[in-house]
Design a protein around this motif. Sequence first.
Motif, PDB file in Angstrom:
ATOM      1  N   TRP A  10     -12.918  30.736 -18.757  1.00  0.00           N
ATOM      2  CA  TRP A  10     -13.212  29.324 -18.513  1.00  0.00           C
ATOM      3  C   TRP A  10     -14.475  29.191 -17.665  1.00  0.00           C
ATOM      4  O   TRP A  10     -15.319  28.348 -17.923  1.00  0.00           O
ATOM      5  CB  TRP A  10     -12.029  28.653 -17.818  1.00  0.00           C
ATOM      6  CG  TRP A  10     -10.926  28.251 -18.747  1.00  0.00           C
ATOM      7  CD1 TRP A  10     -10.189  29.071 -19.550  1.00  0.00           C
ATOM      8  CD2 TRP A  10     -10.437  26.933 -18.971  1.00  0.00           C
ATOM      9  NE1 TRP A  10      -9.260  28.342 -20.234  1.00  0.00           N
ATOM     10  CE2 TRP A  10      -9.393  27.027 -19.897  1.00  0.00           C
ATOM     11  CE3 TRP A  10     -10.777  25.693 -18.447  1.00  0.00           C
ATOM     12  CZ2 TRP A  10      -8.689  25.914 -20.329  1.00  0.00           C
ATOM     13  CZ3 TRP A  10     -10.061  24.590 -18.885  1.00  0.00           C
ATOM     14  CH2 TRP A  10      -9.039  24.701 -19.820  1.00  0.00           C
ATOM     15  N   LEU A  39     -15.814  22.934 -10.524  1.00  0.00           N
ATOM     16  CA  LEU A  39     -15.294  22.108 -11.613  1.00  0.00           C
ATOM     17  C   LEU A  39     -13.919  22.582 -12.062  1.00  0.00           C
ATOM     18  O   LEU A  39     -13.001  21.766 -12.262  1.00  0.00           O
ATOM     19  CB  LEU A  39     -16.261  22.126 -12.795  1.00  0.00           C
ATOM     20  CG  LEU A  39     -17.571  21.370 -12.623  1.00  0.00           C
ATOM     21  CD1 LEU A  39     -18.519  21.697 -13.772  1.00  0.00           C
ATOM     22  CD2 LEU A  39     -17.309  19.879 -12.548  1.00  0.00           C
ATOM     23  N   LEU A  40     -13.768  23.875 -12.232  1.00  0.00           N
ATOM     24  CA  LEU A  40     -12.494  24.421 -12.676  1.00  0.00           C
ATOM     25  C   LEU A  40     -11.410  24.196 -11.625  1.00  0.00           C
ATOM     26  O   LEU A  40     -10.296  23.784 -11.959  1.00  0.00           O
ATOM     27  CB  LEU A  40     -12.615  25.908 -12.999  1.00  0.00           C
ATOM     28  CG  LEU A  40     -11.344  26.581 -13.514  1.00  0.00           C
ATOM     29  CD1 LEU A  40     -10.788  25.879 -14.753  1.00  0.00           C
ATOM     30  CD2 LEU A  40     -11.605  28.050 -13.793  1.00  0.00           C
ATOM     31  N   GLU A  43     -10.336  20.599 -11.757  1.00  0.00           N
ATOM     32  CA  GLU A  43      -9.515  20.346 -12.946  1.00  0.00           C
ATOM     33  C   GLU A  43      -8.093  20.869 -12.746  1.00  0.00           C
ATOM     34  O   GLU A  43      -7.122  20.191 -13.068  1.00  0.00           O
ATOM     35  CB  GLU A  43     -10.158  20.995 -14.173  1.00  0.00           C
ATOM     36  CG  GLU A  43      -9.329  20.912 -15.439  1.00  0.00           C
ATOM     37  CD  GLU A  43      -9.156  19.499 -15.971  1.00  0.00           C
ATOM     38  OE1 GLU A  43      -8.164  19.270 -16.698  1.00  0.00           O
ATOM     39  OE2 GLU A  43      -9.997  18.636 -15.681  1.00  0.00           O
ATOM     40  N   ARG A  47      -4.548  18.760 -12.643  1.00  0.00           N
ATOM     41  CA  ARG A  47      -3.411  19.096 -13.510  1.00  0.00           C
ATOM     42  C   ARG A  47      -2.161  19.341 -12.683  1.00  0.00           C
ATOM     43  O   ARG A  47      -1.074  18.896 -13.048  1.00  0.00           O
ATOM     44  CB  ARG A  47      -3.718  20.330 -14.354  1.00  0.00           C
ATOM     45  CG  ARG A  47      -4.712  20.075 -15.438  1.00  0.00           C
ATOM     46  CD  ARG A  47      -4.902  21.306 -16.277  1.00  0.00           C
ATOM     47  NE  ARG A  47      -5.965  21.119 -17.246  1.00  0.00           N
ATOM     48  CZ  ARG A  47      -6.259  21.994 -18.183  1.00  0.00           C
ATOM     49  NH1 ARG A  47      -5.576  23.108 -18.282  1.00  0.00           N
ATOM     50  NH2 ARG A  47      -7.235  21.756 -19.025  1.00  0.00           N
TER      51      ARG A  47
END
Length: 60
Positions: A10, A39-40, A43, A47
Motif C-alpha cells: 500500500w 495517508l495510510l 485511512e 477505518r
Amino acid sequence: MMETDQRQQWLQQLAYQVWEARGRPHDGHQQDWRVAERLLDAELALRHADDTEDRADVKP
C-alpha cells in the motif's frame, strides 16, 4: 491490524501516486514515502473509528 507485506505494498502504491501528483520529480522520494505513511495511517485510523462506531451501534 494490517500485515507488514500488505502495508508495504500500500505504501509503495501511495508513494508512487504522490510522486506522480508532484510531477514525477527526480528527487524527494523520502518525502513521498513519509506522505504515503501519513495517508495510510490516517485511512487506517478512520477505518478503525468506523468499525468501533459500528460495534457501538449494535444493541444486544
